[in-house]
Design a protein around this motif. Sequence first.
Motif, PDB file in Angstrom:
ATOM      1  N   VAL A 177     122.986  60.223  70.083  1.00 18.82           N
ATOM      2  CA  VAL A 177     121.919  60.820  69.275  1.00 18.82           C
ATOM      3  C   VAL A 177     122.019  62.341  69.306  1.00 18.82           C
ATOM      4  O   VAL A 177     121.922  63.011  68.262  1.00 18.82           O
TER       5      VAL A 177
ATOM      6  N   VAL B 187     124.030  57.928  60.486  1.00 17.46           N
ATOM      7  CA  VAL B 187     123.821  57.997  61.940  1.00 17.46           C
ATOM      8  C   VAL B 187     124.595  56.876  62.626  1.00 17.46           C
ATOM      9  O   VAL B 187     125.303  57.095  63.629  1.00 17.46           O
ATOM     10  N   ARG B 188     124.488  55.672  62.090  1.00 16.92           N
ATOM     11  CA  ARG B 188     125.192  54.535  62.696  1.00 16.92           C
ATOM     12  C   ARG B 188     126.710  54.682  62.567  1.00 16.92           C
ATOM     13  O   ARG B 188     127.458  54.381  63.503  1.00 16.92           O
TER      14      ARG B 188
ATOM     15  N   MET C  72     120.272  56.980  57.892  1.00 17.12           N
ATOM     16  CA  MET C  72     120.467  56.104  59.040  1.00 17.12           C
ATOM     17  C   MET C  72     121.831  55.427  58.999  1.00 17.12           C
ATOM     18  O   MET C  72     122.423  55.152  60.051  1.00 17.12           O
TER      19      MET C  72
ATOM     20  N   GLY D 229     116.571  61.541  60.064  1.00 18.01           N
ATOM     21  CA  GLY D 229     116.277  60.119  60.005  1.00 18.01           C
ATOM     22  C   GLY D 229     114.893  59.808  60.528  1.00 18.01           C
ATOM     23  O   GLY D 229     114.160  59.000  59.957  1.00 18.01           O
TER      24      GLY D 229
ATOM     25  N   TRP E 126     121.884  57.976  74.268  1.00 19.11           N
ATOM     26  CA  TRP E 126     121.185  59.245  74.023  1.00 19.11           C
ATOM     27  C   TRP E 126     122.178  60.341  73.667  1.00 19.11           C
ATOM     28  O   TRP E 126     121.896  61.200  72.827  1.00 19.11           O
TER      29      TRP E 126
ATOM     30  N   VAL F 271     116.307  55.339  65.976  1.00 22.25           N
ATOM     31  CA  VAL F 271     116.072  56.762  65.720  1.00 22.25           C
ATOM     32  C   VAL F 271     115.216  56.968  64.481  1.00 22.25           C
ATOM     33  O   VAL F 271     114.342  57.842  64.449  1.00 22.25           O
TER      34      VAL F 271
ATOM     35  N   LEU G 228     121.144  52.367  67.300  1.00 27.88           N
ATOM     36  CA  LEU G 228     120.608  53.686  66.949  1.00 27.88           C
ATOM     37  C   LEU G 228     119.655  53.635  65.765  1.00 27.88           C
ATOM     38  O   LEU G 228     119.102  54.662  65.369  1.00 27.88           O
TER      39      LEU G 228
ATOM     40  N   ARG H  86     120.973  65.201  61.837  1.00 26.05           N
ATOM     41  CA  ARG H  86     120.886  63.939  61.114  1.00 26.05           C
ATOM     42  C   ARG H  86     119.875  62.994  61.778  1.00 26.05           C
ATOM     43  O   ARG H  86     119.132  62.279  61.106  1.00 26.05           O
ATOM     44  N   SER H  87     119.849  62.995  63.119  1.00 24.73           N
ATOM     45  CA  SER H  87     118.896  62.136  63.826  1.00 24.73           C
ATOM     46  C   SER H  87     117.460  62.582  63.552  1.00 24.73           C
ATOM     47  O   SER H  87     116.575  61.748  63.316  1.00 24.73           O
TER      48      SER H  87
ATOM     49  N   GLN I 169     124.461  64.381  67.023  1.00 26.52           N
ATOM     50  CA  GLN I 169     124.113  64.579  65.611  1.00 26.52           C
ATOM     51  C   GLN I 169     122.604  64.866  65.504  1.00 26.52           C
ATOM     52  O   GLN I 169     121.859  64.086  64.911  1.00 26.52           O
TER      53      GLN I 169
END
Length: 594
Positions: free
Chosen positions: A24, A96-97, A93, A34, A21, A146, A143, A30-31, A27
Amino acid sequence: MIDVYEDPGRPDTRGGWRYLWWLVLRQPGRSAAGALLGSTWMVLLAAQPYMMARAVDDGLVPGRPGVLAGWTGAMFVVGAVNAWLSIMRHRTMTRVRMDANFRTVKVVVDHVVRLGAALPRRAGAGEVVTIGVGDVQTLAQALTVVGPGVGSVVVYAVVAGLLLAVSVPLAAVVLLGVPVIALLTGPLTRRLQGAESEYRERQGVLTARIGDLAGGLRVLNGLGGKGLFADAFRRDSQRLRAQGYRVGAVASWVQALGMGLPTLFLAVVTWLAARLAARGAITVGELVSVYGYVAVLIGPVAFFVMMAYELNRGVVAARRVVRLLRLEPEPDTGRRAAPDGPAELHDPASGVRVVPGRLTAVAAARPAEAAALVDRLGRYGPTDATWGGVRLDEVPLDAVRGRILVADNEADLFAGPLRDVVAAERPAGDAALARALYAAAAEDVVRGLPEGPDSPVAGQGRSLSGGQRQRLRLVRALLADPEVLLAVEPTSALDAHTEATVAGRLGAAREGRTTVVTSTSPLVLDRADTVVFLVDGKVAATGPHRRLLDREAGYRALVARDAGNPPDAGDTGETDEVAETVGTVGTDAEGAVR
């Protein structure tokens, strides 16, 4: 995405779920993007069956071409927009990763650096390697929930609402289906989490054993223990393989159910819709839309199962990261000031006293005793050593590190241009680099490289021989120019000719500075101002090399043993005999050393 110089933030180490968490929350924009893109993309996929139903019922069945063309055009526009949304969702995504991956790497590296010398005593090398090689990618992959995860929940609710307008029984079946699937797959995912945790633990143990086996292969060969270690490695690898099979068996069932159960569940929905259409309870267009909704829902429902699978693997990986991040460095409670200038180092445990400004050699029958002495004098671990009468552990660690340098003969060499590889706090100028290369007898190393000091060197110096790597480590230590240099076996991998050259130049390069070297080579010992002979970790004798040769039988035997077993002459090809060199250094009355 996180920059290499950006502060990664303070991770939440209260558990695996909290750490995920935290990734997440680091960011949020961005999360959120996404989640929004994933939700919009999936909802627009569900909009296609609805528009198709309208095209059939309002255009095709009543024979209204204009309406049919309008709905067809709308479907084309929505499809084009959705294709663009899919691209943006995937890009977001991926970022994010990648952010989670790099942020975790940076957090782990920063923490490992902060642990410093305490790391080997608190965590195995295999555990750290396993985190860097596998766990970081696994938790980053988790992630994915998300984006597509949130989107699956949203589209599931939207489709259920659309089905309510078609048939209440169909909507009820859809809403109740996912909890049933979760009940069927839940025990498997929990079992998978336990099996995955055990697999990761065994993987860390095996990785550590590989490092130990590779690092001590020559020693094991000499002791005849290679077969014993190989058998232990074989047993560990077989256990890991068996555990991998168990993980694979559970994972295969989870993945099979993840595709099979949603397909079976949605086949039931389709069958119910067909029965309703046959009875005239729903229109042909509504039947077509139900087929479309079913096709759209297969992905989200399957993702619910796979999401549980990925999250469980991610939590296992995150827990391993958290366990490492919870390790604390040894407390630095030092408050006393360091000596104003060069001062004597004293180790009460062994009785060794290091006079400032001189070259002191430490000879011990067991190298581990000399290495332990250096660790105490360099404050790498518990110590009661004093520096100018002040206990080292009462001096702030930064002050100790700034003035006392421990140069290990197996210290890492990083990849990059040679000039940067041997740089200390700042890049060395050509003159300083030339002096250090000369002192370490490493000029030939630079001459043999295509671009001289600007030539690239592979990580860990894999492109160099063992002797070349050792000399570059010495160059790096000399460029740092510490007030006190503690060098562990700095010439152990060199042939006799090169070792003699280094021994002759080291004293001049460190003139007026405190230098301690551990060695049993007569070539090095003869050049030292003072030799300290250790027996069972205690000072047995102190004095010049030649005097100890004359008066100490144990020392004489130790030096003779070293002279009879010279290191491989693989560095320069020289064939000078160390025993012959010992003969030129000094003999006893009975000619014991010749």
